[in-house]
Design a protein around this motif. Structure first.
Motif, mmCIF file in Angstrom:
data_model
loop_
_atom_site.group_PDB
_atom_site.id
_atom_site.type_symbol
_atom_site.label_atom_id
_atom_site.label_comp_id
_atom_site.label_asym_id
_atom_site.label_seq_id
_atom_site.Cartn_x
_atom_site.Cartn_y
_atom_site.Cartn_z
ATOM 1 N N VAL A 50 1.027 -0.988 -0.067
ATOM 2 C CA VAL A 50 0.063 -0.034 0.053
ATOM 3 C C VAL A 50 0.785 1.359 0.050
ATOM 4 N N ALA A 51 0.521 2.043 -0.967
ATOM 5 C CA ALA A 51 1.279 3.474 -0.950
ATOM 6 C C ALA A 51 0.356 4.514 -0.281
ATOM 7 N N THR A 52 0.997 5.212 0.825
ATOM 8 C CA THR A 52 0.282 6.349 1.363
ATOM 9 C C THR A 52 0.836 7.303 1.814
ATOM 10 N N PRO A 53 0.738 8.472 2.048
ATOM 11 C CA PRO A 53 1.440 9.628 2.527
ATOM 12 C C PRO A 53 2.528 9.312 3.769
ATOM 13 N N LEU A 54 2.220 8.334 4.513
ATOM 14 C CA LEU A 54 3.178 7.906 5.687
ATOM 15 C C LEU A 54 4.256 6.940 5.106
ATOM 16 N N GLY A 55 4.168 6.656 3.819
ATOM 17 C CA GLY A 55 5.251 5.633 3.361
ATOM 18 C C GLY A 55 4.600 4.671 2.683
ATOM 19 N N ILE A 56 5.270 3.670 2.264
ATOM 20 C CA ILE A 56 4.983 2.177 1.563
ATOM 21 C C ILE A 56 5.048 1.071 2.300
ATOM 22 N N THR A 57 4.105 0.387 2.383
ATOM 23 C CA THR A 57 4.361 -0.747 3.432
ATOM 24 C C THR A 57 4.319 -2.078 2.426
ATOM 25 N N GLY A 58 4.773 -3.045 2.691
ATOM 26 C CA GLY A 58 5.053 -4.376 1.652
ATOM 27 C C GLY A 58 6.016 -4.071 0.584
ATOM 28 N N THR A 59 6.025 -4.990 -0.399
ATOM 29 C CA THR A 59 6.675 -4.898 -1.486
ATOM 30 C C THR A 59 5.922 -4.860 -2.575
ATOM 31 N N PRO A 60 6.217 -3.562 -3.348
ATOM 32 C CA PRO A 60 5.372 -3.425 -4.538
ATOM 33 C C PRO A 60 5.598 -4.348 -5.629
ATOM 34 N N ALA A 61 4.681 -4.620 -6.488
ATOM 35 C CA ALA A 61 4.577 -5.702 -7.578
ATOM 36 C C ALA A 61 3.729 -4.891 -8.462
ATOM 37 N N VAL A 62 4.145 -4.283 -9.315
ATOM 38 C CA VAL A 62 3.633 -3.307 -10.474
ATOM 39 C C VAL A 62 4.386 -3.443 -11.821
#
Length: 591
Positions: free
Chosen positions: A297-309
């Motif tokens: 998840v991408a939020t203003p507080l940062g990115i949690t997890g491993t992005p797979a895009v």
């Protein structure tokens, strides 16, 4: 014989109900064919310009049919994957969805014209005029337009099943029906003049009361304004992030397409996904952010997890920092601004004509925030979807998180602001000539308020006597008051009476010196007897003229005034009395 409508369409003159329904059916089928043909032309041009086409013209046309179904929100399936497992594709380009919605709306709007196209006679009886509620033939025309569109849509779904992008049958039926009926209903409502009359009888009474309430229309407008602010801010955020990561976006663009035809197709796809980027930016500004794959998840507080895009130019604008900075935290201004717009719009409606109470204003603001949240939830659900299996099964904002965040921001910011603005705008307005902090709002409120009654002047002096404006207030016999009045008259004359002195005031006289006319009696001498006049010298009195007889009624003639003989004047009393004549007899008796 042809009939030309006010919208420029030439149709056969419909004199029967069956011919009118057939015309509406053809219009619905033409709307579907135009959308399908536009995408087919575009895909064919790209296929022709490609140096290494994967399939023949049949495959290109089937791919165009699949894209047309995707524009309705239908879930497509890619059977040719590296793993051999069919991968779903459900991210709908929102700009591409505008094409079928606009075509169906226009077809339904043009199919309905009470004066020209529905002026038919059925069994010798003309159709009734439009009265605000839809007659039977309107529902028939609506069904004809929808059936014509769905017939072509079903044929396109069957044709695309043998191509590279087949559609899920259940998803195709649901999404095609929803888009066709919704856009056609909006088109018929537009053709009827957007009436806001009473709802049909089958609608429950609770829904009637909610729709008839003025707070409902206010909430819809306030929520729409909030959605507009969020989308504009989201587009601004996406554009700024893309400009910040322009190098990464350019690298992805070059790697994905090596020839100009592929780059053209990639550019068109990126343009069709720009509304999706605006919705994603709005969800990012609201706080919940968006998914970058399962568990990321991408939020203003940062990115949690491993992005797979996937490697795509628009996805290169996503922040890569695991923790947020002050630059990403500053996006909280966007939901605050949206909530302020919702509150301002509600307060404006609450003080427009009749002042609402605090409770009603607060509830209307909450309704507006709910409308804003519902709209953002729908847009979030349409803008995201799966692009594959496993890690790519979820991409984009989560609809319930985005809608809930919009509702909370709108309520938390909008309700206090609406109450404060309501109190500020309902204060006692300033005078029309004064300038206050409220500006134009103050002047508008002053014009709307009725002028206050001017109290009557209090009586001066005696309570039983109400002096007029032109009478002096002082005592009539007051010397100072009289001189003051004369001085005021002299000043008001402008120099015309500088030498006129005021009349002298009566001097007080003692009571002992007062003498009346009855106190002094002067003895008068007896008047002399007039001389006798001979009869011959006396002039005979003239006989009065005979009065004319009055004429008949209706034409009266004025009578001449009577002639009065002259009376000789008596000699003055002070004249000397002539001596009597000298005669031998005694003087006559004066009596």
């Amino acid at each position: 014989m042809t009939q030309v409508t006010d919208r420029g369409l030439t149709l056969p003159a419909a004199r029967g109900r069956s011919s009118v329904f057939a015309t509406c059916f053809v219009r619905g089928a033409m709307a579907a064919g135009l959308g399908l043909g536009a995408l087919a032309v575009l895909v064919t041009v790209v296929w022709i310009s490609s140096p290494y086409p994967d399939s023949g013209p049949g495959g290109a046309l089937r791919a165009a049919a699949g894209l047309w179904l995707l524009a309705h929100g239908t879930l497509l399936v890619r059977p040719g994957t590296l793993s051999g497992v069919p991968a779903p594709m459900g991210v709908v380009p929102l700009l591409l969805m505008w094409l079928p919605v606009c075509l169906v709306h226009r077809a339904a709007r043009d199919a309905l014209s009470y004066e020209e196209e529905f002026g038919y006679e059925d069994d010798g009886v003309e159709s009734p005029p439009h009265t605000g509620s839809a007659p039977t033939h309107v529902w028939g025309a609506f069904a004809a337009v929808t059936c014509g569109y769905l017939l072509v849509g079903g044929a396109a779904a069957g044709y695309a099943s043998g191509g590279p992008l087949p559609a899920s049958p259940v998803s195709a039926v649901l999404h095609l029906t929803a888009v066709a009926t919704g856009a056609a209903a909006a088109g018929f409502w537009t053709a009827c003049g957007r009436p806001r009359g009473p709802l049909p009888r089958w609608v429950p009474d609770v829904v009637r009361e909610v729709v008839a309430d003025r707070r409902t229309s206010t909430a819809v407008r306030a929520g729409g304004a909030g959605v507009g602010v969020l989308l504009a801010g989201g587009a601004l955020l996406a554009g700024a992030a893309l400009a910040w990561h322009v190098g990464a976006a350019q690298d992805a663009f070059v790697r994905l397409a090596g020839d100009w035809s592929g780059r053209l197709a990639l550019l068109l796809l990126a343009l069709a996904l720009l509304p999706n980027a605006a919705v994603w930016g709005a969800a990012y500004g609201l706080g919940p952010g968006f998914l970058l794959g399962t568990g990321a998840v991408a939020t203003p507080l940062g990115i949690t997890g491993t992005p797979a895009v996937p490697h795509f130019p628009l996805l290169s604008a996503v922040p890569q920092e695991p923790r947020g900075t002050w630059l990403t935290w500053s996006v909280a201004v966007l939901p605050v601004l949206a909530g302020a717009v919702v509150g301002w719009w509600t307060a404006r409606a609450a003080t427009a004509e009749e002042a609402w109470g605090k409770r009603r204003t607060a509830l209307a603001t909450v309704y507006g925030a709910a409308v804003c949240g519902a709209a953002m939830a729908v847009l979030a659900a349409l803008s995201g979807g799966p692009l594959g299996t496993h890690r790519l099964a979820a991409l984009g904002p989560v609809w319930w998180r985005t809608g809930g965040a919009a509702l909370l921001w709108g309520t938390a910011v909008g309700v206090p602001l609406a109450l404060v603005l309501r109190w500020w705008w309902l204060r006692v307005p300033a005078a029309p000539g004064e300038v206050s902090a409220r500006g134009w709002r103050s002047r508008l409120r002053w014009r709307r308020r009725k002028p206050e009654a001017v109290p009557a002047p209090e009586p001066v002096g005696d309570g039983d006597f109400a002096p007029y404006d032109f009478l002096p207030v002082g005592t009539w016999h007051d010397t100072g008051a009289r001189e003051a009045r004369w001085a005021a008259l002299r000043e008001a004359s402008g120099g015309l009476m500088p030498d006129i002195a005021p009349p002298p005031s009566p001097e007080p006289v003692a009571e002992a010196e007062l003498v009346t006319e009855l106190d002094t009696v002067t003895e008068l001498e007896p008047a002399a007897e007039p001389e006798p006049v001979a009869e011959a010298e006396v002039a005979p009195e003239p006989e009065p003229e005979a009065e004319p007889e009055p004429e008949a009624l209706g034409s009266p003639t004025p009578l001449p005034p009577p002639v009065v003989p002259p009376v000789p004047a008596a000699p003055p009393a002070s004249a000397p009395t002539p001596p009597p004549p000298e005669t031998g007899g005694e003087p006559p008796d004066p009596r």
